[in-house]
Write a protein that holds these residues in place. Structure first.
Motif, PDB file in Angstrom:
ATOM      1  N   PRO A  56       0.838  -1.198   0.000  1.00 57.40           N
ATOM      2  CA  PRO A  56       0.000   0.000   0.000  1.00 57.40           C
ATOM      3  C   PRO A  56       0.874   1.250   0.000  1.00 57.40           C
ATOM      4  CG  PRO A  56       0.118  -0.914   2.199  1.00 57.40           C
ATOM      5  CD  PRO A  56       0.839  -1.881   1.307  1.00 57.40           C
ATOM      6  N   ALA A  57       0.275   2.350  -0.399  1.00 60.57           N
ATOM      7  CA  ALA A  57       0.954   3.651  -0.326  1.00 60.57           C
ATOM      8  C   ALA A  57       0.400   4.412   0.875  1.00 60.57           C
ATOM      9  CB  ALA A  57       0.730   4.437  -1.608  1.00 60.57           C
ATOM     10  N   LEU A  58       1.282   4.965   1.680  1.00 63.71           N
ATOM     11  CA  LEU A  58       0.901   5.785   2.827  1.00 63.71           C
ATOM     12  C   LEU A  58       1.124   7.237   2.444  1.00 63.71           C
ATOM     13  CD1 LEU A  58       2.559   3.683   5.671  1.00 63.71           C
ATOM     14  CD2 LEU A  58       0.291   3.436   4.649  1.00 63.71           C
ATOM     15  N   PHE A  59       0.029   7.998   2.330  1.00 64.70           N
ATOM     16  CA  PHE A  59       0.148   9.359   1.815  1.00 64.70           C
ATOM     17  C   PHE A  59      -1.031  10.176   2.306  1.00 64.70           C
ATOM     18  CE2 PHE A  59      -0.598  12.556  -1.551  1.00 64.70           C
ATOM     19  CZ  PHE A  59       0.646  13.182  -1.553  1.00 64.70           C
ATOM     20  N   ASP A  60      -0.748  11.401   2.700  1.00 65.54           N
ATOM     21  CA  ASP A  60      -1.788  12.343   3.103  1.00 65.54           C
ATOM     22  C   ASP A  60      -2.658  11.743   4.211  1.00 65.54           C
ATOM     23  OD1 ASP A  60      -2.984  14.806   3.023  1.00 65.54           O
ATOM     24  OD2 ASP A  60      -4.389  14.272   1.414  1.00 65.54           O
ATOM     25  N   ASP A  61      -2.014  11.053   5.184  1.00 66.93           N
ATOM     26  CA  ASP A  61      -2.678  10.441   6.342  1.00 66.93           C
ATOM     27  C   ASP A  61      -3.683   9.364   5.946  1.00 66.93           C
ATOM     28  OD1 ASP A  61      -1.282  12.060   8.171  1.00 66.93           O
ATOM     29  OD2 ASP A  61      -2.730  13.686   7.900  1.00 66.93           O
ATOM     30  N   ARG A  62      -3.509   8.782   4.760  1.00 60.01           N
ATOM     31  CA  ARG A  62      -4.395   7.713   4.330  1.00 60.01           C
ATOM     32  C   ARG A  62      -3.571   6.529   3.820  1.00 60.01           C
ATOM     33  NH1 ARG A  62      -9.649   9.435   3.973  1.00 60.01           N
ATOM     34  NH2 ARG A  62     -10.279   7.572   2.805  1.00 60.01           N
ATOM     35  N   ILE A  63      -4.203   5.364   3.846  1.00 56.39           N
ATOM     36  CA  ILE A  63      -3.654   4.160   3.232  1.00 56.39           C
ATOM     37  C   ILE A  63      -4.355   3.976   1.894  1.00 56.39           C
ATOM     38  CG2 ILE A  63      -3.351   1.663   3.444  1.00 56.39           C
ATOM     39  CD1 ILE A  63      -3.575   2.053   6.498  1.00 56.39           C
ATOM     40  N   TRP A  64      -3.573   3.833   0.832  1.00 54.26           N
ATOM     41  CA  TRP A  64      -4.114   3.724  -0.527  1.00 54.26           C
ATOM     42  C   TRP A  64      -3.790   2.339  -1.077  1.00 54.26           C
ATOM     43  CZ3 TRP A  64      -6.463   8.197  -2.598  1.00 54.26           C
ATOM     44  CH2 TRP A  64      -6.271   9.366  -1.852  1.00 54.26           C
ATOM     45  N   MET A  65      -4.808   1.698  -1.672  1.00 52.81           N
ATOM     46  CA  MET A  65      -4.640   0.374  -2.272  1.00 52.81           C
ATOM     47  C   MET A  65      -5.079   0.422  -3.733  1.00 52.81           C
ATOM     48  SD  MET A  65      -3.583  -1.667   0.219  1.00 52.81           S
ATOM     49  CE  MET A  65      -4.026  -3.306  -0.324  1.00 52.81           C
ATOM     50  N   ALA A  66      -4.335  -0.277  -4.590  1.00 51.09           N
ATOM     51  CA  ALA A  66      -4.771  -0.428  -5.977  1.00 51.09           C
ATOM     52  C   ALA A  66      -5.874  -1.472  -6.053  1.00 51.09           C
ATOM     53  CB  ALA A  66      -3.601  -0.839  -6.854  1.00 51.09           C
ATOM     54  N   VAL A  67      -6.824  -1.247  -6.942  1.00 46.69           N
ATOM     55  CA  VAL A  67      -7.918  -2.179  -7.168  1.00 46.69           C
ATOM     56  C   VAL A  67      -7.889  -2.585  -8.634  1.00 46.69           C
ATOM     57  CG1 VAL A  67     -10.407  -2.528  -7.137  1.00 46.69           C
ATOM     58  CG2 VAL A  67      -9.322  -1.177  -5.333  1.00 46.69           C
ATOM     59  N   SER A  68      -7.775  -3.898  -8.873  1.00 45.66           N
ATOM     60  CA  SER A  68      -7.662  -4.405 -10.221  1.00 45.66           C
ATOM     61  C   SER A  68      -6.474  -3.702 -10.897  1.00 45.66           C
ATOM     62  CB  SER A  68      -8.966  -4.195 -10.988  1.00 45.66           C
ATOM     63  OG  SER A  68      -8.891  -4.807 -12.251  1.00 45.66           O
ATOM     64  N   ARG A 119      -3.845   8.474 -12.204  1.00 47.37           N
ATOM     65  CA  ARG A 119      -3.655   9.348 -11.052  1.00 47.37           C
ATOM     66  C   ARG A 119      -4.941   9.478 -10.238  1.00 47.37           C
ATOM     67  NH1 ARG A 119       1.247  11.818 -12.372  1.00 47.37           N
ATOM     68  NH2 ARG A 119       1.764  11.620 -14.583  1.00 47.37           N
ATOM     69  N   ALA A 120      -4.772   9.470  -8.912  1.00 46.45           N
ATOM     70  CA  ALA A 120      -5.913   9.663  -8.026  1.00 46.45           C
ATOM     71  C   ALA A 120      -6.436  11.087  -8.172  1.00 46.45           C
ATOM     72  CB  ALA A 120      -5.511   9.405  -6.580  1.00 46.45           C
ATOM     73  N   SER A 121      -7.758  11.209  -8.308  1.00 45.89           N
ATOM     74  CA  SER A 121      -8.390  12.530  -8.356  1.00 45.89           C
ATOM     75  C   SER A 121      -9.191  12.813  -7.091  1.00 45.89           C
ATOM     76  CB  SER A 121      -9.297  12.631  -9.585  1.00 45.89           C
ATOM     77  OG  SER A 121     -10.256  11.586  -9.595  1.00 45.89           O
ATOM     78  N   GLY A 122      -9.285  11.838  -6.209  1.00 43.69           N
ATOM     79  CA  GLY A 122      -9.984  11.968  -4.936  1.00 43.69           C
ATOM     80  C   GLY A 122      -9.701  10.741  -4.098  1.00 43.69           C
ATOM     81  N   ILE A 123     -10.313  10.658  -2.929  1.00 45.09           N
ATOM     82  CA  ILE A 123     -10.030   9.513  -2.055  1.00 45.09           C
ATOM     83  C   ILE A 123     -10.657   8.236  -2.592  1.00 45.09           C
ATOM     84  CG2 ILE A 123      -9.742  10.960  -0.017  1.00 45.09           C
ATOM     85  CD1 ILE A 123     -12.577  10.134   0.815  1.00 45.09           C
ATOM     86  N   ASP A 124     -11.594   8.342  -3.549  1.00 48.89           N
ATOM     87  CA  ASP A 124     -12.212   7.161  -4.132  1.00 48.89           C
ATOM     88  C   ASP A 124     -12.453   7.336  -5.628  1.00 48.89           C
ATOM     89  OD1 ASP A 124     -14.181   9.047  -4.051  1.00 48.89           O
ATOM     90  OD2 ASP A 124     -15.690   7.784  -3.092  1.00 48.89           O
ATOM     91  N   SER A 125     -11.537   8.054  -6.288  1.00 44.50           N
ATOM     92  CA  SER A 125     -11.710   8.291  -7.726  1.00 44.50           C
ATOM     93  C   SER A 125     -10.356   8.443  -8.402  1.00 44.50           C
ATOM     94  CB  SER A 125     -12.559   9.544  -7.977  1.00 44.50           C
ATOM     95  OG  SER A 125     -11.936  10.688  -7.421  1.00 44.50           O
ATOM     96  N   VAL A 126     -10.338   8.167  -9.713  1.00 46.33           N
ATOM     97  CA  VAL A 126      -9.120   8.304 -10.516  1.00 46.33           C
ATOM     98  C   VAL A 126      -9.452   9.091 -11.774  1.00 46.33           C
ATOM     99  CG1 VAL A 126      -8.034   6.196  -9.672  1.00 46.33           C
ATOM    100  CG2 VAL A 126      -9.550   6.094 -11.666  1.00 46.33           C
ATOM    101  N   SER A 127      -8.407   9.664 -12.372  1.00 48.73           N
ATOM    102  CA  SER A 127      -8.550  10.381 -13.638  1.00 48.73           C
ATOM    103  C   SER A 127      -8.206   9.455 -14.792  1.00 48.73           C
ATOM    104  CB  SER A 127      -7.629  11.602 -13.667  1.00 48.73           C
ATOM    105  OG  SER A 127      -7.932  12.501 -12.625  1.00 48.73           O
TER     106      SER A 127
END
Length: 575
Positions: free
Chosen positions: A32-44, A112-120
């Motif tokens: 996972p990526a730890l960034f901006d006080d959040r844990i980010w996971m790739a999906v598919s 690229r992430a465009s939000g906490i639950d969205s991508v561009s």
């Protein structure tokens, strides 16, 4: 979650115990990526989900996402691409980025992430060439070096065009790659290699950073049976998990050696298992008019060059990338070495290795997969080309400099362009040999030292633009020619009385804000009647320089500039 070091685990039975979504999607192991006080996971391969770092990770309500998948149609690589098994990385300059594999192609795409639950949706420039990216790779960001690192499985030329397995299944080579921006990737080292391309593999690589070292886990296919009687059916079918360490990974460099084989010189790289074959060391086949003869010995003289002894008795000198430098006379015949360890070329040099035509963008056409595309790098066009070397360029690249040393010459042509600008110190254009041509936009910025050796040429067929304030210091008795357009802006052209810039007919010139200066070598005597060339093809300028600077001719003498815009010369006259 495990509270006992992985001996037992919670069961994801419902939304409060780890069943985060009932949607169906692909996935793959990744950090996972730890960034901006959040844990980010790739999906598919094309999406993400995230959660606050201090949240209850087993509660589905803590998580944002999974996101919708990015639209990857209408890409420069085509449609209907198989894009899966993504990694996720993050840095202060890039934000959060999903990086999947693209089946069958050594490319990834930056989603690229465009939000906490969205991508561009990716832009055209987000499709990035990366050796080994047709297989799942491991990726992460290192805040100490402020660089991204990838472990991947590039396909060595020795295993390209495999009769039974496509590049997505060739996983016998494990390499360390690095990038500062996720766009430009350099191979730093091959750390694992097996010659058994059909049955052995180091794959699904991932890593953590342990101080100065990188610790690596690999899903490995390896023949551990006696006499190799029962190997894994193919590399993809692994039978082991293996662990590895890359010491001092931030300073990792390849360990290469040369060896004689049937009259040729081959390059190999030492790894933590087998020695990786990198093909022929010598770039080119003919040197000073004679083809390469059977090689009988190797040597060096501690000057970062390699000496090769031919059966006919000639001694040839090559640089560390394999470019021919010269035939050497008068050396003692002490060539008893059949193997020779060699260091790497200077880190700023990127050597063209294709013996026929190729594209600048293709990292496989450059030494060790490293394409010149930054203001710290010099593109070297040496002895690789068997005839005129044709280099296609359809993108814009910035480099610190260019060096042409191949006797047969090179032509760089296409809809892209080159910008010569050094990130520190001066840029350079060095033409040591051959008739060379750039039929693409050329821009010069900052200070650029340009030299063209006698009997050599560089023809800028699509024009030359100097950014405001650029200074070009031109020397050498060869020919640097410009056609189509010449825009000096407020730049500065300095010549030394030996070399000149040549202006072709019908060239659109904008020189009214520019300066041309004659800077003679120290101690040069300005005698009456002496003529100095400043520019060739002056009659084609159709304009005058904003400023002409000439050295003080001394007492009783003056400069006659009456022929400057006729034949490009100035003359010392007596008063």
């Amino acid at each position: 979650r495990s509270d006992d070091n992985g001996s037992t685990w919670t069961e994801p039975l419902d939304a409060e115990s780890g069943l985060l979504t009932d949607k169906s999607h692909g996935g793959t192991p990744h950090n996972p990526a730890l960034f901006d006080d959040r844990i980010w996971m790739a999906v598919s391969g094309k999406g993400l989900m995230s959660v606050p770092q201090n949240a209850d990770l087993l509660s589905a309500s803590s998580w944002a996402g999974p996101s919708a998948s990015a639209n990857t149609n209408d890409s420069p690589l085509g449609n209907d691409l198989v894009i899966t098994e993504a990694q996720i990385v993050a840095s202060p300059t890039t934000g959060v980025v999903v990086m999947p594999k693209i089946d069958g192609l050594p490319f990834t795409v930056l989603i690229r992430a465009s939000g906490i639950d969205s991508v561009s949706d990716p832009a055209m420039t987000d499709w990035v060439m990366m050796p080994g990216a047709e297989k799942k790779f491991g990726a992460g960001y290192d805040p100490v070096a402020m660089k991204f690192w990838v472990l991947s499985n590039p396909v060595l030329p020795a295993h390209a065009n495999h009769p039974e397995q496509g590049p997505q299944l060739i996983r016998n080579t494990a390499a360390l790659l690095t990038s500062e921006d996720l766009v430009r990737w350099d191979v730093r080292q091959i750390f694992l290699y097996s010659p058994n391309v059909d049955h052995e593999a180091f794959q699904y690589l991932n890593f953590d950073i342990d101080g100065d070292d990188m610790v690596v886990v690999s899903r490995t296919a390896f023949d551990i049976t006696p006499l190799g009687l029962f190997p894994p059916p193919r590399g993809h079918e692994s039978n082991m998990i293996t662990f590895h360490r890359i010491p001092d990974f931030r300073n990792a460099i390849p360990r290469h050696y040369l060896i004689l084989s049937e009259g040729s010189v081959l390059r190999y790289e030492r790894t933590q298992y087998g020695d990786a074959p990198l093909g022929k060391f010598i770039l080119g086949s003919s040197f000073e008019g004679l083809p390469l003869d059977h090689v009988t010995g190797l040597d060096d003289r501690g000057d970062s060059t390699v000496l090769v002894l031919e059966a006919r008795g000639r001694v040839l000198r090559f640089d560390l990338a394999g470019n021919f430098l010269e035939v050497v006379d008068g050396l003692p015949a002490l060539f008893d070495k059949e193997a020779l360890y060699v260091s790497q070329p200077p880190e700023v040099e990127r050597t063209w290795t294709a013996d026929t035509s190729g594209d600048w963008t293709d990292i496989g056409s450059w030494y060790y997969w490293n394409r010149p595309d930054t203001a710290t790098e010099i593109a070297v066009f040496g002895s690789a080309a068997a005839g005129l070397g044709i280099v296609g360029i359809d993108d814009e690249y910035t480099v610190r400099g260019l060096r042409f040393s191949g006797a047969t010459g090179y032509e760089i042509a296409g809809g892209g362009g080159l910008r010569i600008e050094a990130s520190s110190g001066p840029g350079s254009i060095t033409v040591e040999a051959g008739l060379n041509k750039i039929d693409a936009d050329v821009h010069l910025a900052g200070i650029v030292y340009a030299s063209v050796a006698d009997d050599a040429e560089l023809f800028l067929a699509a024009g030359l633009t100097m950014t405001d304030g650029a200074m070009v210091n031109l020397s050498g008795a060869g020919r640097l020619a410009v056609a189509e357009s010449f825009d000096m802006g407020s730049g500065w052209l300095m010549v030394d009385g030996s070399g000149t810039l040549s202006i072709a007919r019908n060239t659109a010139c904008q020189i009214g804000a520019g300066t041309i200066q004659l800077e003679l070598p120290e101690g040069a005597e300005l005698s009456v009647g002496k003529v100095y060339p400043l520019i060739s093809g002056a009659a084609n300028l159709n304009a005058t320089f904003g400023t002409v600077l000439l050295p003080d001719p001394g007492p009783g003498k003056a400069w006659d500039q009456s022929r400057l815009y006729i034949d490009g010369t100035v003359k010392v006259v007596g008063i």
